[in-house]
Scaffold this active site. Structure first.
Site, short mmCIF file in Angstrom:
data_model
loop_
_atom_site.label_atom_id
_atom_site.label_comp_id
_atom_site.label_asym_id
_atom_site.label_seq_id
_atom_site.Cartn_x
_atom_site.Cartn_y
_atom_site.Cartn_z
N ASN A 7 0.86 -1.18 0.00
CA ASN A 7 0.00 0.00 0.00
C ASN A 7 0.90 1.24 0.00
O ASN A 7 1.46 1.60 1.04
CB ASN A 7 -0.88 -0.05 1.25
CG ASN A 7 -1.89 1.09 1.29
OD1 ASN A 7 -1.80 2.05 0.51
ND2 ASN A 7 -2.84 0.99 2.20
N ARG A 87 -2.34 -1.81 -3.67
CA ARG A 87 -3.56 -1.03 -3.50
C ARG A 87 -3.44 0.19 -4.41
O ARG A 87 -2.49 0.97 -4.30
CB ARG A 87 -3.68 -0.57 -2.05
CG ARG A 87 -4.87 0.34 -1.86
CD ARG A 87 -4.81 1.10 -0.58
NE ARG A 87 -5.93 2.02 -0.52
CZ ARG A 87 -5.94 3.13 0.19
NH1 ARG A 87 -4.90 3.44 0.92
NH2 ARG A 87 -6.99 3.90 0.19
N HIS A 176 -12.44 3.56 -0.50
CA HIS A 176 -12.45 2.58 0.59
C HIS A 176 -13.13 1.27 0.17
O HIS A 176 -13.61 0.52 1.01
CB HIS A 176 -13.22 3.08 1.84
CG HIS A 176 -12.62 4.26 2.53
ND1 HIS A 176 -13.40 5.27 3.05
CD2 HIS A 176 -11.35 4.60 2.80
CE1 HIS A 176 -12.61 6.18 3.61
NE2 HIS A 176 -11.36 5.79 3.47
N ARG A 235 -11.50 16.75 6.55
CA ARG A 235 -12.23 17.05 5.32
C ARG A 235 -13.65 17.48 5.63
O ARG A 235 -14.28 16.95 6.55
CB ARG A 235 -12.30 15.82 4.41
CG ARG A 235 -10.98 15.41 3.80
CD ARG A 235 -11.26 14.33 2.75
NE ARG A 235 -10.05 13.67 2.33
CZ ARG A 235 -9.85 12.34 2.38
NH1 ARG A 235 -10.79 11.56 2.83
NH2 ARG A 235 -8.71 11.83 1.97
N GLU A 378 -7.81 -4.60 4.90
CA GLU A 378 -7.62 -4.38 3.46
C GLU A 378 -6.45 -5.20 2.93
O GLU A 378 -6.46 -5.67 1.80
CB GLU A 378 -7.40 -2.89 3.18
CG GLU A 378 -8.67 -2.09 3.41
CD GLU A 378 -8.42 -0.61 3.60
OE1 GLU A 378 -8.64 0.15 2.65
OE2 GLU A 378 -8.01 -0.21 4.70
#
Ligand code: ADP
Length: 391
Positions: A7, A87, A176, A235, A378
């Protein structure tokens, strides 16, 4: 079969090596501050080893990673590594599943750079370094966006001029995806129901909620970019788009400054004025800090609104799942969310909810909808897809 799950971010690289199909983690680690100064941590047999070294670029990190795999006796030679799974943040609307990486795939990833200007170039760079250093390993791309490609047109389009979609690929993509897919699969397994309707809440520093039916995503809260939907650590999530022009004209901020503020200075951080980290917000609330109390109220409200929307969109729900940093660990956040969902007949189990970081049912047996905490993974999804495509 030994599979490496990778990743890569713009200045970091996380990895885990698995023995597949057993899904046994052999070694894992994290390279940080690549291109700045550099350090890395390796986890092996429950031990953590940290080293400071110069990491001038991603190639330096991958070179050290490979050396350490041999040093620690994880592999005797590089040809033991059968697959490397990457990823990749953006697969646009080209990829609905993970794929074996060919030159054509790398070209498409480069073409998709405008949609993920920071992430896709880092991914391509790391893919090329692995191709150069471990020639025989099959390389696989696992996209954050792929799982959401099952959304219908009337869900993924924005009500803006249609040419924006045709010419510039402006649409909802969602992110995601690997995490939503992992927890939804696990939840369907727990429920013993393949065609379950599940609402998955991935709430960490970034956050998104998905509506899943029969293992397929029908809606998700992130959009063209990850800055859509929920209020997040730093965010804004959904805002009135006119705010951008308004701030440009009235505060004399450039578009880039406004975009930076919406991504890095908003959310929990923007409202609390203290931190983007939910632990700091929780501490602030305990001290009676009004702005932390307000930030948390707004944060919870947004999550409840999305769950309610997806409950209607799915025409009911067989389960709601919480995952990622906050979803797995914040007892208070889950309590507040479930309290706001009482109208749906949800009854929280106070004692069960008082735990962190493990798979658990947090509602009573009388609750109309069972709610679960399912820690996301993940990396194992990356390893599974890589194994399946490489074998
Ligand atoms: P990222 O999106 O960067 O992968 P994570 O999924 O790791 O983020 O989530 C980070 C968030 O999880 C932070 O806001 C952090 O405060 C929160 N978190 C982690 N542990 C706890 C805890 N014990 N209690 C409350 N929040 C926690």
């Amino acid at each position: 079969m030994k599979i490496l799950s990778v990743n890569a971010g713009s200045s970091s690289l996380k990895f885990q090596m698995y023995e597949m199909p057993e899904e046994k983690v052999l070694i894992s680690g994290l390279f940080e501050r690549i291109g700045i100064d550099g350090s890395y941590t390796i986890k092996l047999n429950g031990e953590k080893i940290k080293k400071d070294v110069e990491l001038k670029d991603h190639k330096a990190a991958v070179t050290i990673l490979i050396e350490e795999l041999i040093n620690y006796g994880i592999v005797k030679s590089l040809d033991e590594i059968s697959g490397v799974g990457h990823r990749v943040v953006h697969g646009g609307d080209k990829y609905t599943l993970s794929v074996l990486i060919t030159e054509e795939v790398v070209k498409v990833l480069e073409e998709l750079t405008p949609l993920a200007p920071l992430h896709n170039p880092a991914n391509v760079l790391v893919i090329n370094v692995f191709k150069e250093l471990i020639k025989d390993a099959k390389q696989v791309a696992i996209f954050d966006t792929a799982f959401h490609q099952t959304m219908e047109e009337d869900t993924y389009l924005y009500p803006v001029p249609y040419e924006w979609y045709e010419k510039y690929s402006v649409r909802k993509y969602g992110f995601h995806g690997t995490s939503h897919r992992y927890v939804a699969e696990r939840c369907a397994e727990i429920l013993g129901k393949e065609d379950a309707k599940i609402i998955t809440c991935h709430i960490g520093n970034g956050g998104s909620i998905s509506a899943i039916k029969n293992g397929k995503c029908i809606d998700t809260s992130m959009g063209l970019s990850p800055n859509a939907g929920l209020m997040m650590g730093s965010r804004s999530g959904d805002i009135d788009a006119s705010m951008i022009l308004f701030m440009h004209q009235n505060a004399k901020m450039s578009i880039e400054e406004i975009d930076n503020a919406l991504n890095k200075k908003s959310g929990l951080l923007g409202i609390s004025g203290i931190s983007s980290d939910s632990r700091d917000i929780e501490d602030g609330i305990k001290e009676g800090n009004e702005r932390c109390i307000l930030a948390q109220k707004m944060y919870i409200k947004k999550i409840i609104n999305y769950i309610a929307q997806y409950y209607v969109e799915l025409e009911g729900a067989d389960a709601i799942v919480f995952t990622a940093g906050i979803g797995e660990n914040s007892i208070d956040t889950r309590r507040d969310i479930l309290a706001g969902l009482k109208v749906l007949g949800i009854e929280m189990d106070e004692e069960a909810n008082n735990n962190r970081g493990k798979e658990m049912l947090i509602t009573k047996s009388t609750s109309k909808i069972p709610c679960y905490v399912i820690p996301t993974d993940e990396e194992v999804m990356i390893a599974r897809d890589t194994y399946n495509l490489a074998k």
